[in-house]
Design an enzyme around this catalytic site. Structure first.
Site, PDB file in Angstrom:
ATOM      1  N   GLY A   1      39.893 -51.767 -17.207  1.00 37.91           N
ATOM      2  CA  GLY A   1      38.960 -52.374 -18.151  1.00 37.91           C
ATOM      3  C   GLY A   1      39.532 -53.655 -18.724  1.00 37.91           C
ATOM      4  N   SER A   2      39.123 -53.971 -19.934  1.00 36.17           N
ATOM      5  CA  SER A   2      39.522 -55.239 -20.544  1.00 36.17           C
ATOM      6  C   SER A   2      40.979 -55.202 -20.999  1.00 36.17           C
ATOM      7  CB  SER A   2      38.628 -55.553 -21.744  1.00 36.17           C
ATOM      8  OG  SER A   2      38.917 -54.699 -22.828  1.00 36.17           O
TER       9      SER A   2
ATOM     10  N   GLU B   1      44.919 -51.439 -15.271  1.00 36.42           N
ATOM     11  CA  GLU B   1      44.355 -52.449 -14.385  1.00 36.42           C
ATOM     12  C   GLU B   1      43.396 -53.273 -15.251  1.00 36.42           C
ATOM     13  OE1 GLU B   1      41.766 -53.033 -10.268  1.00 36.42           O
ATOM     14  OE2 GLU B   1      42.160 -51.028 -11.033  1.00 36.42           O
TER      15      GLU B   1
ATOM     16  N   ASN C   1      31.625 -51.733 -13.769  1.00 35.58           N
ATOM     17  CA  ASN C   1      31.261 -52.669 -12.702  1.00 35.58           C
ATOM     18  C   ASN C   1      31.363 -52.085 -11.299  1.00 35.58           C
ATOM     19  OD1 ASN C   1      34.039 -52.600 -13.025  1.00 35.58           O
ATOM     20  ND2 ASN C   1      34.345 -54.763 -12.546  1.00 35.58           N
TER      21      ASN C   1
ATOM     22  N   CYS D   1      36.744 -57.790 -11.182  1.00 32.61           N
ATOM     23  CA  CYS D   1      38.103 -58.081 -11.635  1.00 32.61           C
ATOM     24  C   CYS D   1      38.755 -59.215 -10.839  1.00 32.61           C
ATOM     25  CB  CYS D   1      38.972 -56.828 -11.585  1.00 32.61           C
ATOM     26  SG  CYS D   1      39.055 -56.062  -9.957  1.00 32.61           S
TER      27      CYS D   1
END
Length: 294
Positions: free
Chosen positions: A228-229, A248, A153, A282
């Protein structure tokens, strides 16, 4: 014809028998052909990072700051090119891509200044009889090779969040960019290579997730940093062993609208916060709390 992008290992731009197409998510057009790193390339990346660490950990502060300034200058000179690469690979409006490049430049400039502020402490140890006139001295040292994995992103700015601190603190870093958006990270590799950072100090290795997991487990890697996720991040943390880990992961951002706020302005800001980049941010707005006077 789409441009062919090589990956960076030990200061060399390498080709591979395995390639992927990078497509513009807006129109599905192929905007780049990326060579993927294979198992031997990953091993070479770790070995070269370890060798480069013998140099980077000894770099004086002024030299680290100089390299970071050179990177910022290089990014400025290629700002429009990099912004267009972000737009092509991520589908962002060019206005947003230009802002992302500006933020990345700022990140390296901040890292340049922070490199000058890595300090230690002096602690008195005379806490009991017999320990008079004793002091403890704390110094900070680079840790070694860092392995960073970044998402799609913000394909440049979130890369900078990992690369700039690593260079500022005298470490080396291996980067796996997101497979959907590796182009701008590869361009950053070109900028860093020209900035005077030692060969092997920064390796850019687009590769499969299964190969990347080998580096997460690799004991030669001293720190793993992932954006990421939540699901993937926690799983990778579980296989990282004793190395230091920074994650993160997904957020749960909220906004509070007080009763004296302008409702039109607040509504516009909430829409922007929730739907920018289709919500794939995020800090994307997920909760709105309204002040109510009964």
């Amino acid at each position: 014809m789409a441009k062919d992008y090589r990956f960076l290992v030990n200061g060399e731009w390498r080709e591979s028998s395995k390639k992927i197409e990078v497509r513009n998510p807006y129109n599905n057009e192929v905007v780049g052909i990326v060579n993927l790193a294979l198992e031997k390339d990953l091993d070479d990346a770790v070995i070269s990072s370890q060798k480069a660490f013998d140099i980077t950990r000894k770099l004086p502060v002024y030299k680290r700051a100089e390299i970071l300034e050179n990177i910022a200058t290089g990014l400025k000179s290629r700002k429009e090119e990099i912004a267009r690469a972000i737009t092509l690979e991520a589908g962002k409006p060019i206005k947003d891509s230009r802002i992302e490049v500006s933020r990345e430049i700022n990140t390296f400039q901040i890292a340049k200044e922070e490199a000058k502020r890595i300090e230690g402490e002096v602690i008195p140890l005379d806490l009991m009889a017999g320990s008079e006139n004793r002091l403890g001295i704390i110094r900070r040292f680079p840790i070694g090779t860092v392995f960073g994995v970044t998402p799609f992103n913000f394909p440049l700015n979130l890369v900078a969040h990992k690369v700039a601190p690593a260079i500022a603190s005298g470490n080396t870093i291996i980067l796996k960019p997101a497979s959907k958006t590796p182009l701008s990270a590869i361009i950053l590799g070109e900028v860093v290579a020209e900035a005077g950072f030692p060969a092997g100090g920064f390796n850019v290795i687009p590769c499969s997730g299964s190969l990347a997991e080998r580096l997460v487990r690799d004991e030669r890697i001293k720190k793993f940093t992932f954006t990421g996720s939540t699901e993937v991040g926690l799983r990778l943390k579980g296989i990282a062993g004793m190395k230091k880990v920074t994650l993160e992961l997904g957020g749960n951002a909220g906004v509070i609208i007080h009763n004296d706020a302008g409702t039109t302005f607040a509504a516009k800001r909430c829409v922007t916060g929730a739907f920018s980049f289709a919500g794939q941010v995020c800090i994307s707005l997920q909760r709105v709390l309204l002040h109510r006077s009964d």
